[in-house]
Design an enzyme around this catalytic site. Structure first.
Site, mmCIF file in Angstrom:
data_model
loop_
_atom_site.group_PDB
_atom_site.id
_atom_site.type_symbol
_atom_site.label_atom_id
_atom_site.label_comp_id
_atom_site.label_asym_id
_atom_site.label_seq_id
_atom_site.Cartn_x
_atom_site.Cartn_y
_atom_site.Cartn_z
ATOM 1 N N SER A 117 0.928 -1.273 0.200
ATOM 2 C CA SER A 117 0.091 -0.043 -0.049
ATOM 3 C C SER A 117 0.957 1.300 0.003
ATOM 4 C CB SER A 117 -0.892 -0.050 1.169
ATOM 5 O OG SER A 117 -0.040 -0.040 2.306
ATOM 6 N N CYS A 118 2.104 1.091 0.181
ATOM 7 C CA CYS A 118 2.941 2.366 0.515
ATOM 8 C C CYS A 118 3.827 2.992 -0.760
ATOM 9 C CB CYS A 118 3.866 2.104 1.675
ATOM 10 S SG CYS A 118 5.080 3.210 2.007
ATOM 11 N N GLY A 119 4.502 1.977 -1.261
ATOM 12 C CA GLY A 119 5.225 2.320 -2.301
ATOM 13 C C GLY A 119 6.586 2.831 -1.983
ATOM 14 N N CYS A 121 8.154 5.137 0.126
ATOM 15 C CA CYS A 121 7.608 6.033 1.282
ATOM 16 C C CYS A 121 8.818 6.592 1.827
ATOM 17 C CB CYS A 121 6.965 5.474 2.333
ATOM 18 S SG CYS A 121 5.416 4.726 1.774
#
Length: 292
Positions: A117-119, A121
Site C-alpha cells: 500500500s505504501c510504495g 515512502c
C-alpha cells in the site's frame, strides 16, 4: 511463477438468511526481494508475474536507470539464504546492470521495506525527485481531448482480468495519445507495483522517456505515483479517485498534468489543465465547495 490467484473456501452470508460455503478466488500476495549484483536492495509485497518489469521500473523510480541499454539481465534465485537448497521460490530476483552503470547505494538508508500500500515512502523530499529525474515533463507538448481522457478508466478496466476474478488488484495502463493505442496494462495488489511494471515494460522495450503518453491508474493518486510518472518522463497521470496534497504539489512543480476523479463524464484537473482540450469554451465557474 506468475501465479495470480488462489482459491479458498469462504462462508457467504446475507441479511436475508441465505448462508452457504463456496470457493472464492483470492489475489495472491507474496514478497519479492530485489537484488542488484547479488546485494539485497528492497523487499516489496506484490502479485507474482512480470517481476523483471517490476524490478526494472523500481530502479527507474529510484533514479538508478533511465535507459534500456543500462539493464543487462535478471535471474530468479532460490529461497533467501538457502543457496537454492529449498528450490526456486521465484521470490528473489537478482538484477545485473550494464557495464559502467553505477550500482545503487548499499547504505542502510536505502535498504527499505515496501508494503503493497505504501510504495517508495522513504523519499526525503520533492526536491530530491526533481534533482534525480532524467526527464523534464513540463516541456512535453502533449494535448488530449477531455472525451479521450474520460474513456481511459473503462479502457483500463477492460484489461483487468484478474480483478474480474478477485476484486483485489489495482491496475495501471499506458496510452499513446497520438495513436490512441493502449501500450501496456498491468495489475498488482500494490498500485505502485502496477505502475512499476508499466514503467519497467517501457524500460525493457527501450521506450523511455514516455513522451506523449498518459498513465491511467485505478485508484487514488499518492506522491509516489506522481514520482514514478515524472521519473519515467510521463507528462500526464489520470486516476479514478482522489489525489493527495503532496501528489498535487509534486505534479505542479514538475509540470505534470494531474487529472483525478475521472469518472463518467467529468474529471478534476489539478495541474497543467492547458493540456486538456475541453468540449466547451465556457469559462469555469468559481465555487466555494469542492466538486467530485
Amino acid at each position: 511463477m506468475g501465479r495470480l490467484t488462489t482459491s479458498r473456501r469462504v462462508t457467504r452470508i446475507t441479511l436475508e438468511g441465505v448462508n452457504r460455503q463456496r470457493p472464492d478466488a483470492i489475489a495472491v500476495e507474496e514478497p519479492l526481494e530485489i537484488r542488484v549484483a547479488g546485494a539485497p536492495l528492497s523487499v516489496t509485497m506484490r502479485t507474482p508475474g512480470h517481476d523483471v518489469e517490476l524490478a526494472a521500473g523500481f530502479l527507474v523510480s529510484e533514479g538508478v536507470l533511465s535507459r534500456g541499454d543500462q539493464f543487462a539481465r535478471a535471474i530468479h534465485c532460490g529461497g533467501p539464504g538457502t543457496g537454492g537448497a529449498d528450490g526456486n521460490t521465484y521470490n528473489v530476483l537478482d538484477l545485473t546492470l550494464a557495464p559502467g552503470v553505477a550500482l545503487p547505494s548499499t547504505d542502510i538508508a536505502r535498504s527499505f521495506y515496501t508494503t503493497s500500500s505504501c510504495g517508495v515512502c522513504g523519499t526525503a523530499s520533492i526536491d530530491a525527485v526533481e534533482k534525480v529525474s532524467a526527464y523534464d515533463v513540463s516541456t512535453d507538448p502533449l494535448t488530449v481531448s477531455a472525451h479521450d481522457v474520460a474513456a481511459l478508466p473503462d479502457r483500463l478496466r477492460e484489461q483487468q482480468k484478474t480483478f474480474d476474478k478477485t476484486g483485489g488488484l489495482h491496475g495501471a495502463a499506458l496510452f499513446d495519445v497520438a495513436t490512441g493505442e493502449l501500450l501496456v496494462a498491468r495489475e498488482d495488489v500494490g498500485r505502485h507495483n502496477a505502475v512499476d511494471k508499466v514503467v519497467g515494460w517501457a524500460l525493457l522495450n527501450d521506450r523511455l522517456p514516455l513522451r506523449g503518453t498518459v498513465l491511467q491508474v485505478s485508484g487514488r493518486v499518492s506522491f509516489e505515483l506522481v514520482q514514478k510518472a515524472v521519473m519515467a518522463g510521463i507528462p500526464m497521470l489520470s486516476a479514478v479517485s482522489a489525489p493527495s496534497s503532496l501528489a498535487i504539489e509534486l505534479a505542479e512543480r514538475a509540470g505534470l498534468t494531474l487529472a483525478a476523479f475521472v469518472r463518467g463524464s467529468s474529471m478534476n484537473l489539478y495541474t497543467r489543465a492547458d493540456r486538456i482540450v475541453a468540449p466547451t469554451t465556457t469559462p469555469a465557474e468559481h465555487e466555494t465547495a469542492s466538486v467530485r
